[in-house]
Design an enzyme around this catalytic site. Structure first.
Site, PDB file in Angstrom:
ATOM      1  CD  GLU A   1      47.986  45.193  40.249  1.00 60.49           C
ATOM      2  OE1 GLU A   1      47.121  46.003  39.875  1.00 60.49           O
ATOM      3  OE2 GLU A   1      48.262  44.175  39.614  1.00 60.49           O
TER       4      GLU A   1
ATOM      5  CD  GLU B   1      47.469  39.958  40.544  1.00 57.18           C
ATOM      6  OE1 GLU B   1      47.044  40.573  39.534  1.00 57.18           O
ATOM      7  OE2 GLU B   1      47.164  40.282  41.705  1.00 57.18           O
TER       8      GLU B   1
HETATM    9  C1  FCB Z   1      45.364  43.073  38.636  1.00 57.26           C
HETATM   10  C2  FCB Z   1      44.707  42.880  39.990  1.00 57.26           C
HETATM   11  C3  FCB Z   1      43.903  41.627  40.111  1.00 57.26           C
HETATM   12  C4  FCB Z   1      43.151  41.288  38.835  1.00 57.26           C
HETATM   13  C5  FCB Z   1      44.047  41.382  37.632  1.00 57.26           C
HETATM   14  C6  FCB Z   1      43.402  41.039  36.327  1.00 57.26           C
HETATM   15  O1  FCB Z   1      45.599  44.417  38.429  1.00 57.26           O
HETATM   16  O2  FCB Z   1      45.687  42.860  41.011  1.00 57.26           O
HETATM   17  O3  FCB Z   1      43.070  41.744  41.229  1.00 57.26           O
HETATM   18  O4  FCB Z   1      42.034  42.040  38.730  1.00 57.26           O
HETATM   19  O5  FCB Z   1      44.615  42.665  37.541  1.00 57.26           O
END
Ligand code: FCB
Length: 451
Positions: free
Chosen positions: A163, A356
């Site tokens: 990210e 994620e």
């Molecule tokens: C993302 C991050 C991760 C976590 C989630 C909830 O943006 O990559 O580290 O904090 O959100």
């Protein structure tokens, strides 16, 4: 409609969010350690100093992942643990930790997937200008070389960065992430370019040292999806999805076009042409090294419709629209896991992993000693239905990593948010597998057939 037979089911985490042990065995501070020291930056005044104590308890967590049937675990490496000043002397004890972790995962039959950089940037490098320093791509590649020389015989799956929208956009524009300093657009674009160059140089390094490595990276996307089935709305959503947007740099095309298409989006030049950094003659070639996959962190999306004038607009959400418990009020929008992968695959034509996805719930331990989180199960079921539909419609989806394994330090929100499938009692460090963890075990066992 089904997931591929070799679909990779796993859970994700990040070093600063779980490891703790920030002063142990030679680790030096990252920008996050120093950010947390500042009054008012973290909602509950906490830091990642202890977190889920993964540095000491990783074996227990690997055992839990094994019990839940995880096929893979995505974790990140703390750069300042391995090369404490960021550039130069290597800390063998730091390397030893990741060595033990990788061995433990392999022994449990869990394939390790590593993110080389998930935000805990060495503070000493920040003092040298961090991503603004022209040497920053080299520092990153040198660190990657150290890691893979030690682990590359067992570690085959890599993500370079996590990210960049956050560690550039949130860190230097919104300033709610470390180091939290507001910089003008020309500096954030310079850092963007150096981050992309660093990514490219790391890919070159990995390819030369681990020829059978599978390499990707893990940007985030707030996925736009069409408000209706009409072709006009679909086109409008696609347009919004890949638009460069304002100077927040929260843009899919900004962070993906250079890597997968070898060029910055034309819209970026239209908006910020006069602020673009110098681009060396080989730079775009370095940045666009071939990747094996695109990892995407997708949590939510927004509906988009055509405005009737060739553009797009965002219809207001219905009253009572559901949101997760997260303080940022992320909307429960499973369509994001259909349209996100679909739009990305259409444009970049590269295999995808969801690196994620998940949500924060108001989880508590009930009188029966268990943690019941039906909201998480319902959320994941809805999202995974959409992901499966995308796979059925021809999107090449290779895996899914739930965020996150145990509850952990949630950046500016400290410990006030619980995203884990495993509850963590921060006073005792006791772990309790939540209902969703048991549910996920069945999803993995049936390869999603029970969804
Ligand atoms: C993302 C991050 C991760 C976590 C989630 C909830 O943006 O990559 O580290 O904090 O959100």
């Amino acid at each position: 409609m089904a997931f591929r037979d070799d679909f990779v089911w796993g859970g994700a985490s990040a070093s600063y969010q779980v490891e703790g042990a920030v002063n142990e065995d030679g680790r030096l501070p990252s920008v996050w350690d120093m950010f947390c020291k500042q009054e008012g930056k973290i909602l509950d005044g906490s830091s990642g100093a202890v977190a889920a104590d993964f540095y000491h308890r990783y074996q227990e967590d690997v055992d839990i992942m094994k019990e839940l049937g995880y096929k893979a675990h995505r974790f990140s490496i703390a750069w300042p643990r391995v090369i404490p000043t960021g550039d130069g002397a290597v800390n063998e004890k730091g390397l030893d930790f990741y060595d033990r972790l990788v061995d433990s995962l392999c022994k449990a039959g869990i394939t390790p997937y590593t993110t080389l950089f998930h935000w805990d940037y060495p503070y000493d490098l920040f003092r040298k200008g961090g991503w603004m320093n022209p040497d920053s791509p080299k520092w990153f590649a040198d660190y990657a070389a150290v890691m893979v020389k030690r682990l590359g015989d067992r570690l085959k799956n890599y993500m370079t960065i996590n990210e960049p929208t956050c560690f550039i956009g949130a860190s230097y524009i919104k300033t709610n992430h470390a180091p939290g300093i507001r910089l003008p657009i020309w500096d954030t674009l310079l850092m963007t370019h150096n981050v992309l160059l660093g990514h490219g140089r790391v890919v070159q390094t990995l390819r030369s040292l681990v020829p059978d490595a599978k390499i990707g990276y893990a940007p985030a996307v707030g996925a736009y999806y069409p408000a209706s089935d009409s072709p006009e709305d679909r086109e409008a959503a696609r347009q919004a999805f890949f638009s460069v947007g304002d100077e927040g740099l929260w843009s899919v095309s900004l962070w993906n076009d250079p890597i997968f298409l070898g060029t910055y989006p034309e819209e970026l030049y239209r908006r910020h042409g006069q602020h673009m950094p110098h681009i060396g003659s080989d730079d775009m070639k370095i940045i666009s090294q071939k990747l094996d996959f695109l990892g995407q962190n997708i949590y939510f999306g927004d509906a988009v419709r055509a405005d009737g004038k060739g553009g797009y607009e965002f219809p207001r959400r219905n009253i009572g629209y559901p949101f997760t418990a997260f303080a940022e009020k992320w909307p429960i929008s499973p369509e994001a896991l259909y349209w996100g992968p679909r739009f990305l695959y259409e444009r970049y034509k590269v295999p995808l992993y969801i690196t994620e996805n998940g949500l924060s719930c108001a989880d508590t331990v009930s009188l029966d000693g268990k943690v019941h989180d039906p909201g998480r199960i319902d959320f994941l079921q809805r999202y995974l239905h959409c992901l499966r539909k995308a796979a059925g419609d021809g999107v090449d989806i290779r895996g899914y990593f739930h965020w996150c394994v145990t509850d952990s330090f949630e950046w500016g929100y400290g410990y006030t948010e619980r995203f884990g499938m495993v509850y963590c009692d921060y006073q005792t460090q006791q772990r309790i597998i939540k209902d969703s963890g048991h549910w996920y075990r069945e999803v993995i066992r049936s390869n999603g057939a029970n969804l």
